[in-house]
Design a protein around this motif. Structure first.
Motif, short mmCIF file in Angstrom:
data_model
loop_
_atom_site.label_atom_id
_atom_site.label_comp_id
_atom_site.label_asym_id
_atom_site.label_seq_id
_atom_site.Cartn_x
_atom_site.Cartn_y
_atom_site.Cartn_z
N LYS A 59 1.88 1.98 -3.96
CA LYS A 59 1.07 2.19 -4.60
C LYS A 59 0.86 3.17 -4.26
O LYS A 59 0.76 4.26 -5.14
CB LYS A 59 -0.16 1.47 -3.64
CG LYS A 59 -0.81 0.27 -4.37
CD LYS A 59 -1.67 -0.57 -4.84
CE LYS A 59 -1.99 -1.96 -4.37
NZ LYS A 59 -2.81 -2.62 -4.24
N ALA A 60 0.98 3.53 -2.33
CA ALA A 60 0.78 5.85 -2.65
C ALA A 60 2.22 6.77 -2.90
O ALA A 60 1.62 7.39 -3.39
CB ALA A 60 0.31 6.25 -1.41
N ARG A 61 3.29 6.04 -3.22
CA ARG A 61 3.50 6.95 -4.23
C ARG A 61 3.15 6.92 -5.24
O ARG A 61 4.09 8.18 -6.01
CB ARG A 61 5.31 5.70 -3.83
CG ARG A 61 5.64 5.76 -2.30
CD ARG A 61 6.90 4.73 -2.50
NE ARG A 61 8.04 5.48 -3.97
CZ ARG A 61 9.17 5.64 -3.72
NH1 ARG A 61 9.82 5.83 -2.65
NH2 ARG A 61 9.86 5.74 -4.98
N GLU A 62 2.90 6.38 -5.56
CA GLU A 62 2.45 6.33 -7.32
C GLU A 62 1.82 7.38 -7.44
O GLU A 62 1.31 7.94 -8.24
CB GLU A 62 1.93 5.26 -7.63
CG GLU A 62 3.00 3.70 -7.65
CD GLU A 62 2.27 2.45 -8.82
OE1 GLU A 62 1.50 2.25 -8.75
OE2 GLU A 62 3.19 2.02 -8.62
N ASP A 63 0.92 7.63 -6.55
CA ASP A 63 0.03 8.86 -6.13
C ASP A 63 0.24 10.37 -6.76
O ASP A 63 0.90 10.62 -6.04
CB ASP A 63 -1.34 8.43 -5.14
CG ASP A 63 -2.05 7.41 -5.19
OD1 ASP A 63 -2.30 6.78 -5.69
OD2 ASP A 63 -2.78 7.02 -4.24
N LYS A 64 -0.38 10.41 -8.11
CA LYS A 64 -0.12 12.41 -7.87
C LYS A 64 -0.86 12.89 -6.68
O LYS A 64 -1.68 13.52 -6.62
CB LYS A 64 -0.66 12.81 -9.11
CG LYS A 64 0.48 11.78 -10.24
CD LYS A 64 1.73 12.57 -10.91
CE LYS A 64 2.28 11.40 -11.62
NZ LYS A 64 2.67 10.59 -11.55
N PRO A 65 0.13 13.87 -6.51
CA PRO A 65 -0.70 14.66 -5.05
C PRO A 65 -1.79 16.00 -6.17
O PRO A 65 -1.39 16.39 -7.44
CB PRO A 65 0.59 15.74 -4.79
CG PRO A 65 1.85 15.61 -5.42
CD PRO A 65 1.00 14.45 -6.14
N GLU B 270 0.29 -1.34 -0.05
CA GLU B 270 -0.01 -0.31 0.04
C GLU B 270 1.02 1.12 0.33
O GLU B 270 0.46 2.45 -0.75
CB GLU B 270 -0.70 -0.03 1.71
CG GLU B 270 -1.91 -1.00 1.03
CD GLU B 270 -2.60 -0.59 -0.12
OE1 GLU B 270 -2.95 0.38 -0.70
OE2 GLU B 270 -2.91 -1.89 -0.75
#
Length: 79
Positions: free
Chosen positions: A73-79, A70
């Motif tokens: 995956k969170a690292r892949e999210d764009k702010p 998880e």
């Protein structure tokens, strides 16, 4: 690789502490711990420090890697 296929580095997040690959006398290539393993180890420390009783090791390991996945995956999210 086909469309949507992930290589091993994508799945594991690459090296936690990037360095040059070293070949040892036994012929093995070592590039260090993966980021996935590093995150899982950190999760393990956190869970063990806050949980008064030790859970079954296999369950604990599974949870740590789920948390690690998880985090990746969170690292892949764009702010």
């Amino acid at each position: 690789m086909g469309a949507g296929a992930m290589n091993r580095e994508d799945i594991n997040g690459g090296p936690a502490f990037p360095s040059e690959v070293v070949t040892t006398n036994d012929g093995w290539l070592h590039s260090g711990m993966t980021l996935r393993d590093y995150f899982a180890a950190k999760a393990l420390v956190g869970l063990l420090s806050t949980n008064g009783s030790l859970a079954r090791a296999t369950d604990l390991a599974r949870v740590c890697y789920q948390l690690s996945d998880e985090m990746l995956k969170a690292r892949e999210d764009k702010p």
